[in-house]
Design a protein around this motif. Sequence first.
Motif, mmCIF file in Angstrom:
data_model
loop_
_atom_site.group_PDB
_atom_site.id
_atom_site.type_symbol
_atom_site.label_atom_id
_atom_site.label_comp_id
_atom_site.label_asym_id
_atom_site.label_seq_id
_atom_site.Cartn_x
_atom_site.Cartn_y
_atom_site.Cartn_z
ATOM 1 N N THR A 72 40.331 30.817 35.713
ATOM 2 C CA THR A 72 41.017 31.701 36.646
ATOM 3 C C THR A 72 41.224 31.060 38.006
ATOM 4 O OG1 THR A 72 38.924 32.694 37.293
ATOM 5 C CG2 THR A 72 40.181 33.821 35.574
ATOM 6 N N GLY A 73 40.897 29.773 38.135
ATOM 7 C CA GLY A 73 41.142 29.119 39.415
ATOM 8 C C GLY A 73 39.874 28.895 40.179
ATOM 9 N N SER A 74 39.859 29.343 41.423
ATOM 10 C CA SER A 74 38.771 28.989 42.330
ATOM 11 C C SER A 74 37.477 29.730 42.068
ATOM 12 C CB SER A 74 39.204 29.253 43.768
ATOM 13 O OG SER A 74 39.368 30.642 43.959
ATOM 14 N N GLY A 75 37.487 30.764 41.267
ATOM 15 C CA GLY A 75 36.262 31.499 41.018
ATOM 16 C C GLY A 75 35.894 32.426 42.163
ATOM 17 N N ASN A 76 36.860 32.779 43.004
ATOM 18 C CA ASN A 76 36.537 33.642 44.138
ATOM 19 C C ASN A 76 36.568 35.112 43.731
ATOM 20 O OD1 ASN A 76 39.191 34.634 44.292
ATOM 21 N ND2 ASN A 76 39.813 33.004 45.668
ATOM 22 N N MET A 77 36.120 35.955 44.635
ATOM 23 C CA MET A 77 35.992 37.371 44.312
ATOM 24 C C MET A 77 37.343 38.009 43.987
ATOM 25 S SD MET A 77 33.951 40.460 46.104
ATOM 26 C CE MET A 77 32.425 39.715 45.688
ATOM 27 N N ILE A 78 38.394 37.641 44.696
ATOM 28 C CA ILE A 78 39.726 38.211 44.416
ATOM 29 C C ILE A 78 40.137 37.883 42.982
ATOM 30 C CG2 ILE A 78 42.169 38.173 45.074
ATOM 31 C CD1 ILE A 78 40.398 39.488 47.166
ATOM 32 N N ALA A 79 39.929 36.622 42.572
ATOM 33 C CA ALA A 79 40.278 36.222 41.206
ATOM 34 C C ALA A 79 39.454 37.006 40.184
ATOM 35 C CB ALA A 79 40.069 34.723 41.030
ATOM 36 N N MET A 80 38.170 37.208 40.493
ATOM 37 C CA MET A 80 37.319 37.964 39.570
ATOM 38 C C MET A 80 37.777 39.417 39.473
ATOM 39 S SD MET A 80 33.454 36.552 39.976
ATOM 40 C CE MET A 80 33.386 36.484 41.749
ATOM 41 N N LEU A 81 38.143 40.016 40.618
ATOM 42 C CA LEU A 81 38.609 41.402 40.586
ATOM 43 C C LEU A 81 39.914 41.517 39.817
ATOM 44 C CD1 LEU A 81 37.720 42.579 44.197
ATOM 45 C CD2 LEU A 81 36.721 43.400 42.050
ATOM 46 N N MET A 82 40.800 40.527 39.974
ATOM 47 C CA MET A 82 42.056 40.544 39.217
ATOM 48 C C MET A 82 41.768 40.413 37.723
ATOM 49 S SD MET A 82 44.443 38.305 41.793
ATOM 50 C CE MET A 82 45.543 37.798 40.513
ATOM 51 N N GLU A 83 40.862 39.526 37.387
ATOM 52 C CA GLU A 83 40.510 39.285 35.986
ATOM 53 C C GLU A 83 39.922 40.533 35.333
ATOM 54 O OE1 GLU A 83 37.051 36.778 33.779
ATOM 55 O OE2 GLU A 83 38.197 35.743 35.336
ATOM 56 N N THR A 84 39.142 41.289 36.096
ATOM 57 C CA THR A 84 38.495 42.488 35.554
ATOM 58 C C THR A 84 39.278 43.759 35.871
ATOM 59 O OG1 THR A 84 37.096 42.740 37.509
ATOM 60 C CG2 THR A 84 36.210 41.432 35.678
ATOM 61 N N HIS A 124 32.615 30.161 44.616
ATOM 62 C CA HIS A 124 33.291 28.934 45.039
ATOM 63 C C HIS A 124 33.202 27.820 44.019
ATOM 64 C CE1 HIS A 124 34.123 30.468 49.028
ATOM 65 N NE2 HIS A 124 32.933 31.030 48.979
ATOM 66 N N SER A 125 33.061 28.163 42.760
ATOM 67 C CA SER A 125 33.034 27.145 41.720
ATOM 68 C C SER A 125 34.171 27.415 40.746
ATOM 69 C CB SER A 125 31.694 27.148 40.995
ATOM 70 O OG SER A 125 31.536 28.332 40.254
ATOM 71 N N GLU A 126 34.510 26.387 40.003
ATOM 72 C CA GLU A 126 35.538 26.561 38.982
ATOM 73 C C GLU A 126 35.029 27.532 37.938
ATOM 74 O OE1 GLU A 126 38.691 25.446 38.717
ATOM 75 O OE2 GLU A 126 38.466 24.591 40.712
ATOM 76 N N SER A 127 35.848 28.474 37.614
ATOM 77 C CA SER A 127 35.481 29.464 36.618
ATOM 78 C C SER A 127 35.726 28.899 35.225
ATOM 79 C CB SER A 127 36.303 30.725 36.882
ATOM 80 O OG SER A 127 36.735 31.318 35.724
ATOM 81 N N PRO A 128 34.820 29.122 34.292
ATOM 82 C CA PRO A 128 35.015 28.601 32.950
ATOM 83 C C PRO A 128 36.202 29.229 32.233
ATOM 84 C CG PRO A 128 33.035 29.977 33.032
ATOM 85 C CD PRO A 128 33.565 29.848 34.433
ATOM 86 N N GLU A 129 36.635 30.405 32.646
ATOM 87 C CA GLU A 129 37.782 31.066 32.024
ATOM 88 C C GLU A 129 39.106 30.527 32.528
ATOM 89 O OE1 GLU A 129 35.474 33.148 33.795
ATOM 90 O OE2 GLU A 129 34.220 33.280 32.020
ATOM 91 N N LEU A 173 23.563 30.352 44.617
ATOM 92 C CA LEU A 173 24.162 31.324 43.701
ATOM 93 C C LEU A 173 25.496 31.840 44.227
ATOM 94 C CD1 LEU A 173 20.917 33.226 42.715
ATOM 95 C CD2 LEU A 173 22.249 31.678 41.275
ATOM 96 N N TRP A 174 25.589 32.039 45.549
ATOM 97 C CA TRP A 174 26.851 32.453 46.179
ATOM 98 C C TRP A 174 27.933 31.410 45.906
ATOM 99 C CZ3 TRP A 174 28.393 29.316 50.429
ATOM 100 C CH2 TRP A 174 29.595 29.704 51.033
#
Length: 119
Positions: free
Chosen positions: A24-36, A17-22, A11-12
């Motif tokens: 946003t690139g690598s799917g890492n936490m920084i990208a998720m925080l930027m997205e939200t 560490h997987s491609e995000s369906p949106e 799950l981690w």
Amino acid sequence: MIKRIDTLLKLWAEDLHSESPEGTGSGNMIAMLMETKGELIRGTRGSRVLLDESADIELIVNKHLPPQLSVLVHEHYCNHDSFLSQKMMHCGCSAPTYYRRLHEAHQCIANLLLGRLAA
């Protein structure tokens, strides 16, 4: 292998560490925080693991595991493009050593997660 740790690591890898369906690139936490826009949302992309637990695992794998175990965990859980033989070659070990190290990594992660929960 420790089944609970194996599930958490899968799950981690999916969460961070997987491609995000949106896209946003690598799917890492920084990208998720930027997205939200900095808002931490638990269970992004339908995950069954909380993002703070994923963050703990990310910290443990990257900072607290010995380098050879960290590389093995990344190869085993995040590298979906390689065959097992290629993963073992990248880690520089035979199949028995690969699985022995994977179990050792699971034990280290379990102990460190337990220590974090107790703190």
